[in-house]
Design a protein around this motif. Structure first.
Motif, mmCIF file in Angstrom:
data_model
loop_
_atom_site.group_PDB
_atom_site.id
_atom_site.type_symbol
_atom_site.label_atom_id
_atom_site.label_comp_id
_atom_site.label_asym_id
_atom_site.label_seq_id
_atom_site.Cartn_x
_atom_site.Cartn_y
_atom_site.Cartn_z
ATOM 1 N N GLN A 169 -3.649 54.220 5.840
ATOM 2 C CA GLN A 169 -3.213 53.575 4.609
ATOM 3 C C GLN A 169 -2.899 54.555 3.483
ATOM 4 O O GLN A 169 -2.323 54.161 2.468
ATOM 5 C CB GLN A 169 -4.284 52.583 4.128
ATOM 6 C CG GLN A 169 -4.315 51.298 4.899
ATOM 7 C CD GLN A 169 -5.208 50.254 4.243
ATOM 8 O OE1 GLN A 169 -5.579 50.386 3.086
ATOM 9 N NE2 GLN A 169 -5.551 49.227 4.997
ATOM 10 N N SER A 342 -3.961 47.655 -1.297
ATOM 11 C CA SER A 342 -4.823 46.647 -0.679
ATOM 12 C C SER A 342 -6.100 46.444 -1.487
ATOM 13 O O SER A 342 -6.537 45.304 -1.709
ATOM 14 C CB SER A 342 -5.167 47.068 0.756
ATOM 15 O OG SER A 342 -6.103 46.187 1.334
ATOM 16 N N GLN A 346 -7.460 42.971 -3.435
ATOM 17 C CA GLN A 346 -8.754 42.372 -3.126
ATOM 18 C C GLN A 346 -9.675 42.394 -4.350
ATOM 19 O O GLN A 346 -10.424 41.439 -4.590
ATOM 20 C CB GLN A 346 -9.407 43.119 -1.969
ATOM 21 C CG GLN A 346 -8.676 42.949 -0.643
ATOM 22 C CD GLN A 346 -9.361 43.713 0.480
ATOM 23 O OE1 GLN A 346 -10.328 43.250 1.067
ATOM 24 N NE2 GLN A 346 -8.850 44.906 0.766
#
Length: 615
Positions: A169, A342, A346
């Motif tokens: 990532q 990400s 979240q």
């Protein structure tokens, strides 16, 4: 076992029914025949346990009247892996073993070896593929990748598939090769039986869950297993046999930790030597040493303070829910020095901060915000509303190990390994920032301390020791490391030959890494040609790609006569610049147009005559 033929003498069907059955059977797929046969058998077992029915279908099926045991010809499963460093191959081998233990017929393929004409004849394919470079497939996946994206690719309506993608990532093209395989198979009409799963660097837990899910799914599609399908929780996975690894590292004592660059250098670079006595495995030039780092205590303490928590607060991690303190979690288990898109999305859910929730809807804002910031910044800028420690832990990414190209020959340094490490150190948003591992090596790793490490092979960055094979090595900054290892080994073996190094850095006086070694090898013939590019020493910046084009005629001559190119260093600016320089050389000195030049370089990659270790 005797098979009965379906006709009026041995079935209860009349002529009309047999006609309908005979019309249906030829148009059923193999999967449909498997399912229907299993459905009929299990139905008949439930309704009448006294009858044994045996028939000839594509799957061999028998139901015994004593214990209603069903014997079924298992599904044929094909696993295709695309790998550069071995992770995808490791997962594929584990998946193969697991499927075989559940009585499936399994065929494991290196993508290069899979016969493309089988695509229209097989029922089930599972793609397990990593991503390399700038969103590219691994070397052994290029042929299949190009074939599927070409006009020659067939329609694949009878194929059923799923994809497990491996990536990191930290890079914008996360799992891109796996995404491309998933999309092109769907475009060609194949049936996606499960959504693609993307794995970050810590792929083990995610891949194991995917394997368990696939076993459960395939069991449901297998006749005779309908009453005994295992759930994902019940599927057992065979643990691969390993030496030292992330979960079982070797403690390597630091025996040297010195600064290579001059004090006035913009970027500090260190040379480390670590003891590998009793490690039990050797390494080769091109391989890496992986260090498992820890976050800086000062950073951990600032984060805990910003959150208003107690350092000894208990949280739970891993699938076994191990209990540890929040301080230990932030120190050794989770990434807190970087943000990702990400994590922002979240965090918007668990922080319950209205401003963060609004900003998290905008991709451009996220990409701009995360650059140069860390978790402390996020907590400070968007204070969470009554967030529980466990809720934050559950969204954090695990702390990635750091891989460093080895800078020494094992033949020369039999019980140690050398590394060349640039120290990441900068200021942003009114705070000093340090790289997680490089900062630890620079400030908290004195000689005599030990570091948790393990060796990692790199089968796609391997050097030739054949004196008839010319080598062109291109690298900038710490990209010199594998070439130092290779040339050190060649000197030890007494080898000479055509060996050309093109090396770049910022300043000759402060950043000429391993100058003594390189000039000795040039003088004694181990190195036959050395070109240097120091970008800050001239008004117009000179990089390694400029040296390639300046020497274009000679470069092409070496290439035309069979030389292998090696490239090591930054994957963004340097790697892209070098690739374009190679295209320019081929166009100017080889007479290629741009498309043909790109194709030429792709063929070199397939032949492993253009090898890259970029990061």
């Amino acid at each position: 076992m005797t098979f009965l033929q379906l006709n009026q003498s041995n079935t209860p069907f009349d002529t009309t029914q047999l006609g309908l059955i005979n019309q249906l059977l030829p148009i059923l797929s193999a999967e449909q025949k498997h399912w229907l046969s299993g459905y009929l058998i299990n139905t008949s077992v439930v309704e009448d346990n006294s009858e044994t029915f045996t028939t000839s279908t594509p799957s061999t099926i028998e139901v015994a009247n004593e214990d209603t045991q069903t014997v079924v010809e298992p599904l044929d499963i094909h696993i295709l892996f695309g790998t550069e460093t071995g992770n995808a191959e490791e997962v594929s081998e584990q998946f193969e073993t697991t499927l075989k233990s559940h009585d499936f017929n399994v065929h494991l393929w290196d993508m290069d070896d899979f016969p493309k004409d089988k695509l229209t004849t097989v029922d089930y394919i599972f793609i397990i593929c990593s991503t390399q470079g700038v969103g590219e497939p691994p070397i052994n996946a290029i042929d299949l990748y190009e074939y599927l994206h070409s006009d020659e690719a067939p329609h694949l309506e009878s194929l059923h598939y799923s994809v497990l993608a491996l990536g990191d990532q930290d890079f914008p093209d996360f799992c891109q090769a796996g995404k491309d395989f998933d999309n092109i198979l769907a475009d060609l009409g194949a049936n996606r039986i499960a959504d693609r799963v993307d794995c970050d660097f810590d792929f083990e837990e995610t891949s194991e869950q995917w394997m368990a899910d696939m076993v459960e799914l395939l069991s449901k599609r297998t006749p005779g297993k309908l009453q005994e399908t295992a759930t994902a929780e019940e599927v057992t996975l065979d643990e691969p046999v390993k030496g030292y690894s992330k979960t079982h590292p070797f403690k390597a004592k630091v025996i040297d930790n010195t600064v290579l660059t001059a004090p006035e250098a913009t970027r500090e670079v260190r040379h480390l030597s670590l003891a590998l006595t009793d490690y039990g495995e050797s390494y080769e030039p091109g391989d890496s040493l992986v260090i498992i780092p820890e976050n800086a205590p000062s950073l951990v303490n600032k984060l805990i303070h910003a959150l208003g928590w107690e350092a000894d607060t208990t949280v739970y991690i891993g699938k076994d829910s191990e209990s540890i303190t929040i301080k230990e979690a932030f120190t050794t288990h989770f990434e807190i020095s970087k943000l990702s898109p990400s994590l922002i999305r979240q965090a918007a859910d668990v922080f319950k901060n209205p401003m963060l929730r609004a900003n998290a809807q905008k991709d451009a804002w996220i990409n701009n915000y995360i650059y140069g910031r860390d978790l402390i910044d996020l907590v400070t800028d968007f204070s969470p509303y009554s967030i529980e420690p466990q809720a934050l832990i559950d969204i954090l990414r695990k702390l990635p190990p750091r891989e460093y190209s080895i800078a020494s020959s094992n033949k020369v340094n039999t019980d140690s390994v050398h590394l060349t490490v640039r120290i990441v150190h900068y200021e942003a948003y009114h705070r000093e920032r340090l790289g997680v591992c490089s900062g630890q090596l620079a400030e908290r790793t004195p000689i005599g301390d030990s570091l948790p490490v393990y060796l990692k092979k790199n089968p796609n960055f391997k050097f030739s020791y054949d004196n008839d094979t010319a080598t062109i090595m291109i690298g900038a900054g710490t990209g010199i490391a594998p070439y130092r290892a290779y040339l050190q080994e060649r000197e030890h073996l007494g080898l000479t030959g055509e060996q050309w190094l093109i090396f770049g850095n910022q300043n000759y006086s402060t950043d000429y890494l391993y100058q003594t070694d390189l000039e000795r090898w040039l003088n004694n013939g181990v190195l036959s040609k050395l070109d240097l590019a120091f970008s800050r020493d001239t008004e117009n910046k000179i990089y390694v790609q400029h040296r390639i084009e300046e020497n274009g005629a000679e470069f092409y001559r070496w290439l035309d006569q069979g030389a292998t190119i090696y490239l090591c260093g930054d994957k963004d600016d340097m790697a892209k610049g070098v690739h374009q320089a190679l295209v320019n050389v081929l166009m100017q000195h080889g007479g290629y147009d741009e498309t043909a030049a790109e194709h030429y370089l792709t063929e070199l990659i397939k032949e492993q005559r253009y090898q890259r270790d970029v990061y």
